[in-house]
Design a protein around this motif. Sequence first.
Motif, PDB file in Angstrom:
ATOM      1  N   GLY A 136      59.439 110.111 -24.367  1.00  0.00           N
ATOM      2  CA  GLY A 136      60.683 109.402 -24.632  1.00  0.00           C
ATOM      3  C   GLY A 136      61.688 109.490 -23.505  1.00  0.00           C
ATOM      4  O   GLY A 136      62.604 108.661 -23.412  1.00  0.00           O
ATOM      5  N   ILE A 137      61.548 110.488 -22.618  1.00  0.00           N
ATOM      6  CA  ILE A 137      62.458 110.576 -21.472  1.00  0.00           C
ATOM      7  C   ILE A 137      61.753 110.142 -20.175  1.00  0.00           C
ATOM      8  O   ILE A 137      62.234 110.418 -19.080  1.00  0.00           O
ATOM      9  N   GLY A 138      60.604 109.478 -20.327  1.00  0.00           N
ATOM     10  CA  GLY A 138      59.927 108.917 -19.171  1.00  0.00           C
ATOM     11  C   GLY A 138      58.951 109.839 -18.475  1.00  0.00           C
ATOM     12  O   GLY A 138      58.498 109.543 -17.357  1.00  0.00           O
ATOM     13  N   LYS A 139      58.588 110.958 -19.111  1.00  0.00           N
ATOM     14  CA  LYS A 139      57.640 111.880 -18.502  1.00  0.00           C
ATOM     15  C   LYS A 139      56.210 111.546 -18.929  1.00  0.00           C
ATOM     16  O   LYS A 139      55.974 110.792 -19.879  1.00  0.00           O
ATOM     17  N   VAL A 140      55.247 112.130 -18.212  1.00  0.00           N
ATOM     18  CA  VAL A 140      53.826 111.939 -18.520  1.00  0.00           C
ATOM     19  C   VAL A 140      53.249 113.314 -18.866  1.00  0.00           C
ATOM     20  O   VAL A 140      52.854 114.074 -17.970  1.00  0.00           O
ATOM     21  N   PRO A 141      53.210 113.668 -20.149  1.00  0.00           N
ATOM     22  CA  PRO A 141      52.689 114.991 -20.524  1.00  0.00           C
ATOM     23  C   PRO A 141      51.166 115.011 -20.552  1.00  0.00           C
ATOM     24  O   PRO A 141      50.522 114.018 -20.917  1.00  0.00           O
ATOM     25  N   VAL A 142      50.588 116.125 -20.125  1.00  0.00           N
ATOM     26  CA  VAL A 142      49.154 116.365 -20.282  1.00  0.00           C
ATOM     27  C   VAL A 142      48.986 117.708 -20.974  1.00  0.00           C
ATOM     28  O   VAL A 142      49.745 118.646 -20.720  1.00  0.00           O
ATOM     29  N   VAL A 143      48.018 117.804 -21.858  1.00  0.00           N
ATOM     30  CA  VAL A 143      47.781 119.034 -22.612  1.00  0.00           C
ATOM     31  C   VAL A 143      46.643 119.800 -21.954  1.00  0.00           C
ATOM     32  O   VAL A 143      45.595 119.226 -21.628  1.00  0.00           O
ATOM     33  N   CYS A 144      46.845 121.083 -21.726  1.00  0.00           N
ATOM     34  CA  CYS A 144      45.794 121.909 -21.138  1.00  0.00           C
ATOM     35  C   CYS A 144      45.740 123.257 -21.832  1.00  0.00           C
ATOM     36  O   CYS A 144      46.714 123.693 -22.452  1.00  0.00           O
ATOM     37  N   ALA A 145      44.588 123.904 -21.721  1.00  0.00           N
ATOM     38  CA  ALA A 145      44.407 125.217 -22.333  1.00  0.00           C
ATOM     39  C   ALA A 145      45.289 126.247 -21.637  1.00  0.00           C
ATOM     40  O   ALA A 145      45.717 126.066 -20.497  1.00  0.00           O
ATOM     41  N   ALA A 146      45.569 127.319 -22.342  1.00  0.00           N
ATOM     42  CA  ALA A 146      46.340 128.421 -21.762  1.00  0.00           C
ATOM     43  C   ALA A 146      45.443 129.171 -20.787  1.00  0.00           C
ATOM     44  O   ALA A 146      44.668 130.042 -21.172  1.00  0.00           O
ATOM     45  N   THR A 147      45.534 128.797 -19.537  1.00  0.00           N
ATOM     46  CA  THR A 147      44.686 129.380 -18.501  1.00  0.00           C
ATOM     47  C   THR A 147      45.495 129.534 -17.224  1.00  0.00           C
ATOM     48  O   THR A 147      46.390 128.719 -16.972  1.00  0.00           O
ATOM     49  N   PRO A 148      45.232 130.562 -16.434  1.00  0.00           N
ATOM     50  CA  PRO A 148      46.028 130.781 -15.220  1.00  0.00           C
ATOM     51  C   PRO A 148      46.039 129.558 -14.306  1.00  0.00           C
ATOM     52  O   PRO A 148      44.993 128.986 -14.007  1.00  0.00           O
ATOM     53  N   GLY A 149      47.247 129.159 -13.888  1.00  0.00           N
ATOM     54  CA  GLY A 149      47.368 128.038 -12.967  1.00  0.00           C
ATOM     55  C   GLY A 149      47.444 126.679 -13.614  1.00  0.00           C
ATOM     56  O   GLY A 149      47.660 125.677 -12.922  1.00  0.00           O
ATOM     57  N   PHE A 150      47.234 126.612 -14.940  1.00  0.00           N
ATOM     58  CA  PHE A 150      47.272 125.323 -15.633  1.00  0.00           C
ATOM     59  C   PHE A 150      46.371 124.319 -14.887  1.00  0.00           C
ATOM     60  O   PHE A 150      45.240 124.653 -14.560  1.00  0.00           O
ATOM     61  N   ILE A 151      46.851 123.111 -14.592  1.00  0.00           N
ATOM     62  CA  ILE A 151      46.028 122.117 -13.900  1.00  0.00           C
ATOM     63  C   ILE A 151      46.471 121.965 -12.443  1.00  0.00           C
ATOM     64  O   ILE A 151      45.741 122.301 -11.517  1.00  0.00           O
ATOM     65  N   VAL A 152      47.684 121.468 -12.254  1.00  0.00           N
ATOM     66  CA  VAL A 152      48.142 121.154 -10.896  1.00  0.00           C
ATOM     67  C   VAL A 152      48.265 122.394 -10.005  1.00  0.00           C
ATOM     68  O   VAL A 152      47.736 122.397  -8.882  1.00  0.00           O
TER      69      VAL A 152
END
Length: 330
Positions: free
Chosen positions: A184-200
């Motif tokens: 709703g505020i123009g962001k692009v959320p991605v869901v990832c598991a709780a893991t060190p470093g996430f994705i990016v």
Amino acid sequence: MTARTNIACLGAGRMGRGIAVAFAYAGHAVTMIDVKARSAEDFARLEADALSEVRKTFASLARLGLLTDAQADTLIKRVSVVPANQDDAALSSAGLVFEGVPEVVELKREVLAAASKRVGRDTIIASTTSTILVDDLSGAIEHPGRFLNVHWLNPAYLIPLVEVSPGAATDPAVVDQVKALLEGIGKVPVVCAATPGFIVPRIQALAMNEAARMVEEGVASAEEIDKAIRYGFGFRYAVLGLLEFIDWGGGDILYYASRYLEGALGSDRYRAPEVISRNMQEGRIGLRTGAGFLDYSGLDVDAYRETRLKAMVDLLRHFGLARPPVLGGG
């Protein structure tokens, strides 16, 4: 949460300020809460510094054409800073509370525990940590089903991507609510598991270290490597995702290239993961077999390719590199 739910940020540092800009721009009232006990004089300095930075950010966005100066004056009025001993109203009215204090587990747990006792039972609480796993913090929170990690990339008010990482106790409905709010505020959320470093951060740490290693080894200058990243690596991946790009060329190409680099450079950091060889064995090579990491069954491949190529042409124009053809003899 309502469409214009109030936002509270635990901490008035860089992350809190960036989040405040993003939500105020989208119409939300945002209160940054100072979590440190200070004298009135010290708090006044913090408040002035935080609001000055937010104001400068809106002024910068105005110069860049995203809003007018008059609109910037309106937006800054949506942002406030309160001291730790005057946060009751901000916490009780917030639909979502972001924690943005320094990356110290004990400090985060302390701040989150105190806030969770004072917000509404349905208030969502999110840490913005870039290094600490959500389940290492959730035990400090009352009703941990409403807690998750929401990792922003700096500058938070500009970068579209936000990584949403639920914990073992997180209610799936909370994930959906947070995703909807961010969209709703123009962001692009991605869901990832709780893991060190996430994705990016996990991917970029490898890329940044390799770029630094190439400078160290004398492969090329820093300027040449960065030029290669901007006009090659970054250019392609602004259009194609990494896994989509594997499928575009074929997982078998990555498999053989990885074997060569592992041997030529004498390092297992280039070794392909098992999923690459497994996909090959199963015939999931990519576009040319109709499946790879992504499913292309029923897809008009020619139209898909042209769409991606058009996006690349748009990037050429953005960089001023699109040229007309040279006609006639030389």
